[in-house]
Design a protein around this motif. Structure first.
Motif: not given
Length: 70
Positions: A47-49, A54-56, A29-30, A66-67
């Motif tokens: 932290x993952x983003x 990615x954006x958080x 997914x986006x 998240x994206x």
């Protein structure tokens, strides 16, 4: 990949499970909205983003977005 956010329910799960669920969902997914109530989940998800580019954003009430970047 789908453009609409995928909802991921990780309530009641302790880290690292919410982060693992988020990473897995973002393979297909986006964007996702994840519900996670572990107190350290926001920090771990952010932290993952950051590590993935990615954006958080925190949406409140134990909900986070998240994206992939546009």
């Amino acid at each position: 990949m789908t453009a609409d956010p995928v909802i991921v329910n990780a309530r009641g799960m302790k880290c690292p499970w919410p982060v693992l669920r988020a990473a897995r969902a973002l393979r297909e997914a986006q964007a996702i909205v994840i519900e996670a109530d572990d107190p350290i989940a926001p920090r771990e998800l952010e932290a993952l983003a950051q590590a993935q580019g990615w954006r958080f954003s925190a949406l409140g009430d134990h909900r986070f977005a998240l994206a992939h970047p546009d």
